[in-house]
Design an enzyme around this catalytic site. Structure first.
Site, short mmCIF file in Angstrom:
data_model
loop_
_atom_site.label_atom_id
_atom_site.label_comp_id
_atom_site.label_asym_id
_atom_site.label_seq_id
_atom_site.Cartn_x
_atom_site.Cartn_y
_atom_site.Cartn_z
N HIS A 1 0.85 -1.21 0.00
CA HIS A 1 0.00 0.00 0.00
C HIS A 1 0.88 1.25 0.00
O HIS A 1 0.58 2.24 -0.68
CB HIS A 1 -0.90 -0.04 1.23
CG HIS A 1 -1.91 1.06 1.27
ND1 HIS A 1 -2.49 1.47 2.45
CD2 HIS A 1 -2.43 1.86 0.31
CE1 HIS A 1 -3.33 2.45 2.20
NE2 HIS A 1 -3.31 2.71 0.92
N GLU B 1 2.31 1.89 -3.45
CA GLU B 1 1.27 2.46 -4.32
C GLU B 1 1.19 3.97 -4.15
O GLU B 1 1.10 4.73 -5.11
CB GLU B 1 -0.07 1.80 -4.02
CG GLU B 1 -1.26 2.43 -4.72
CD GLU B 1 -2.47 2.57 -3.82
OE1 GLU B 1 -3.00 3.71 -3.69
OE2 GLU B 1 -2.89 1.57 -3.22
N HIS B 2 1.20 4.44 -2.89
CA HIS B 2 1.16 5.88 -2.62
C HIS B 2 2.39 6.59 -3.18
O HIS B 2 2.29 7.67 -3.78
CB HIS B 2 1.07 6.12 -1.11
CG HIS B 2 -0.32 6.07 -0.57
ND1 HIS B 2 -0.89 7.12 0.10
CD2 HIS B 2 -1.27 5.10 -0.61
CE1 HIS B 2 -2.12 6.80 0.46
NE2 HIS B 2 -2.37 5.58 0.05
N GLU C 1 -4.59 7.57 7.45
CA GLU C 1 -5.59 6.63 6.94
C GLU C 1 -5.79 5.47 7.91
O GLU C 1 -6.92 5.01 8.11
CB GLU C 1 -5.15 6.09 5.58
CG GLU C 1 -5.22 7.11 4.46
CD GLU C 1 -4.92 6.48 3.11
OE1 GLU C 1 -4.64 5.26 3.06
OE2 GLU C 1 -4.95 7.22 2.11
#
Length: 791
Positions: A53, A56-57, A134
């Protein structure tokens, strides 16, 4: 009518191993790309949860060739497209939708960010804070935590039970070992053999293939690396379990069946028709809704979740489970051929109406004989008892088939030509009502496509009857399957129904809507609210705030007899218009023009407090244009176009003040405004407002520094060739609410194209001075006396 999309995409494997799926659909206005990387959260080393994740960012932070301001996200936003990414268990997906002419440049940016990511420590530290924010929001989100609890029945060593979100503790970017793992994960998985590219657009298959080849040439070449097989989903012989929480009973079944086969099963499990499982549960007052879905599917593992919303606290788990397995037994021994034919119609209809992005994502196919055999084998492993109940398979969706035509046009059903004199009074009376109705049709859009839109607006003398949304849910689902998106919205005493999609079934859907509403009980129970993150709750509350009513306003029961309604159709051919007029004559209420006059704020700053579940500070600032004129709207749209990228860059990338940061144009009840949204786990509402003030104060210098204000780029987005029918129709609907003429779209495009720097500077000063007022919708009390408390 234009040719529909070919039902089967073209599948290719290029020389470097990149798998490609191409869909040619001439009706599309845009092109979309979806890239799947065969690597996700479960492929990360156990020591570094969240690494996939995190990567991806990081890929969106720009490259040497395309810095942040020129990267994929900024590029797509400038062109009014869509862009995002998602990391799942075993895949990571990157996607965008753009005007056709810009697709090649979008793919160039996507390939470059996948291949040459900028992984500086400063970037990683900043982005880790975003992931941590998040994570904090995720840990407080009721729906997310319910999902975690639901999976507790699986084996403890299965990665579905693990933590994968990523936070400060799991992402030690200062560690050399972590940096080695991050780069090794990228090297191992982010190469051609590990990727699948799906393209959908109006271009020919040859042109789409050429785009795919150009994208492929920019990738790192490498082989497909098999992903590690996961441990068993459950220990021992167990294959299912129940989970009960918050008025929901989940029957979780682990199995081995193809995804298409399980989707087939879920389609008929979810059917609400008489004789089905849900109808029986409702009749026995055991459950009010049922939703079956595939939570997880990888290799030979699948998790099927059947979610029942319970009617009471009696916890009838045993009764519901018995009925479920009884229905599954009936289904297993039924003739599936009619259902296979129905599903083929459903899939074909969806492909006929889906936009470019949805079409690029669409991997549904007709069931093969192998799929059917696998599903039957899966059902056999459940050792189902013989069915004891008189179940029925759902009938075919009537909206999927063309309506039956009258044999003798011009006569009342059952009459012959000898009855023409009887026809005159009865039909002229209904014709007169239709002609006096407030249902109008815009011809600003061409009617040479198979898509259109219909908008209906009711105004009651009291609060809108509760529960209309729940009442229409079965109709909405049938309409969606037939290619018509039917949605509704309540704002105080106003209720609106929108239809977008294929115009062929719209008259029949409208007739069904009229029957449903005419037989409805105004004392229906309201729907159970769905938990949302704070910023989404504020967006949902904004229209009611602009209308000067509470989002949950209530009052004396309303009556259809005193309600007024109006409507607008767009993009509809003459035959469809005539059929819609006939169906609309049966709608409850009185046809009448409804005035939608927005409240004039004239420099006022209004603060609306909205309760949200999340403890994060969340704020939505809505700044209406100074007037309803198309000139002011053009200024506002160009201003929003210019500041969108810098706003995101400053508050989200540089300052890292929140993980939900956005800006843009929003139309509410015909009123055009600039909207700024921020949700932050670390800042107070005061601090967020201060950051917004600081940014807005810099607008004049931003305008002065801009070599290109973007007039031509934005104006092109309002041409008939660029606008999808649904978006163009939405603009026309809000134009009607605002009282604009039928030439609104042409005016808007012309005005945007001819705005000057002086016009934009003047608009910026109007914005700073709150010439059209400011509305702040936030999950806290007003921060100072500079703001007036709203309702």
């Amino acid at each position: 009518m234009p040719a529909p999309v070919h039902p089967h995409p073209l599948h290719l494997t290029l020389a470097n191993g990149l798998r490609v799926s191409l869909r040619h659909a001439p009706r599309l206005k845009r092109c979309a790309a979806v890239l799947h990387v065969a690597a996700g959260n479960h492929d990360v080393p156990l020591a570094w949860p969240g690494l996939a994740h995190f990567l991806e960012h990081l890929l969106f932070l720009g490259t040497e060739r395309f810095p942040t301001g020129q990267g994929l996200m900024a590029y797509v936003q400038r062109l009014g497209g869509q862009v995002n990414a998602s990391t799942r268990e075993r895949t990571t997906e990157y996607f965008f939708e753009l005007p056709v002419a810009a697709c090649a440049d979008g793919l160039a940016r996507l390939a470059d960010m996948l291949t040459h990511p900028r992984l500086t420590l400063d970037d990683q530290r900043r982005e880790r804070e975003v992931l941590h924010a998040e994570f904090v929001a995720w840990s407080e989100d009721a729906k997310a935590q319910q999902h975690v609890a639901l999976l507790q029945g699986l084996a403890a060593d299965h990665p579905l039970r693990g933590f994968h979100a990523g936070n400060r503790d799991s992402l030690p970017v200062e560690s050399d070992d972590f940096q080695t793992a991050l780069r090794e994960f990228h090297r191992h998985f982010y190469q051609s053999g590990q990727m699948t590219l799906s393209l959908a657009g109006p271009q020919s298959l040859a042109d789409l293939q050429a785009l795919a080849q150009q994208f492929s040439d920019a990738l790192i070449t490498g082989p497909l690396h098999p992903q590690a097989a996961p441990p068993p989903l459950m220990q021992g012989q167990a294959r299912s379990y129940q989970h009960t929480a918050n008025q929901h009973l989940h029957q979780v079944i682990t199995c081995n069946a193809p995804r298409q086969a399980l989707a087939f099963l879920c389609t008929w499990l979810n059917a609400s028709a008489s004789g089905g499982l849900l109808a029986e549960l409702k009749a026995r007052q055991l459950a009010s809704t049922l939703h079956a879905s595939v939570l997880y599917h990888y290799a030979d593992q699948a998790v099927l979740d059947i979610d029942f919303t319970l009617d009471s606290n009696s916890q009838p788990a045993t009764q519901i489970e018995a009925l479920l397995y009884d229905w599954l037994s009936f289904f297993a021994h039924s003739d599936w051929n009619p259902l296979r034919e129905e599903l083929a119609l459903l899939n074909a209809r969806q492909q006929q109406v889906q936009g470019a992005l949805a079409l690029a994502r669409n991997d549904s196919e007709d069931l093969s004989d192998q799929d059917i055999a696998a599903l039957k084998a899966m059902l056999e492993t459940l050792h189902l008892p013989a069915s004891e109940h008189s179940w029925q398979l759902p009938p075919g969706n009537p909206f999927l088939r063309p309506p039956a035509k009258e044999e003798r046009a011009g006569l009342i059903r059952g009459q012959t030509s000898a009855h023409r004199g009887l026809r005159t009074f009865a039909q002229d009376r209904s014709r007169g009502r239709r002609e006096l109705s407030a249902l109008t049709f815009s011809h600003a859009l061409a009617d040479d496509t198979d898509e259109g839109a219909l908008y209906l607006h009711w105004r009651f003398e009291a609060a809108v009857p509760a529960g209309l949304e729940s009442l229409l849910q079965p109709l909405c689902e049938q309409a969606r399957q037939a290619g018509v998106e039917l949605s509704c919205e309540t704002i105080g005493n106003d209720w609106r129904v929108n239809m977008h999609g294929l115009h062929e079934p719209m008259p029949a859907v409208l007739e069904a809507l009229a029957r449903c509403l005419s037989s409805s009980d105004v004392h229906l129970l309201p729907p159970t609210p769905t938990p949302m993150i704070a910023i989404r709750e504020l967006i949902k509350a904004l229209p009611a705030c602009c209308a000067g009513v509470s989002a949950d306003s209530s009052g004396a029961p309303a009556s259809w007899s005193t309600a007024h309604w109006q409507g607008l159709g767009a993009g509809l051919p003459a035959g469809c218009e005539a059929a819609i007029k006939i169906a609309a004559a049966r709608l409850p209420g009185q046809p009448n023009t409804i005035q939608c006059t927005p409240e004039v704020l004239d420099g006022q700053r209004i603060w609306h407090s909205v309760n949200t579940v999340s403890s994060d500070a969340a704020l939505l600032l809505f700044c209406p244009a100074p007037s309803q004129s198309v000139v002011d709207e053009a200024n506002w749209r160009l201003l929003g176009h210019l500041l969108q990228g810098p706003f995101y860059q400053r508050l989200r990338v540089e300052l890292q003040i929140g993980y939900a940061v956005f800006s843009g144009i929003r139309q509410v009840n015909g009123q055009t405004g600039l909207v700024f949204g921020v949700q932050s786990p670390s800042l107070s509402l005061d601090a967020i407002v201060e950051h917004l003030h600081t940014f807005l104060q810099q607008l004049p210098s931003l305008i002065e520094r801009s070599a290109d204000m973007g007039n031509q780029l934005l104006a092109q987005q309002f041409t008939a060739q660029a606008l999808p029918v649904s978006q163009a129709a939405d603009l026309l609907w809000h134009a009607q609410l605002a009282g604009h003429s039928s030439s609104y779209l042409d005016q808007l495009q012309h005005l945007i194209q001819n705005r000057t720097r002086e016009d934009l500077q003047h608009a910026a000063q109007q914005l700073l001075g709150a010439a059209g007022g400011w509305r702040c919708v936030a999950n806290g009390l007003r921060i100072s006396d500079d703001w007036q408390a709203g309702p």
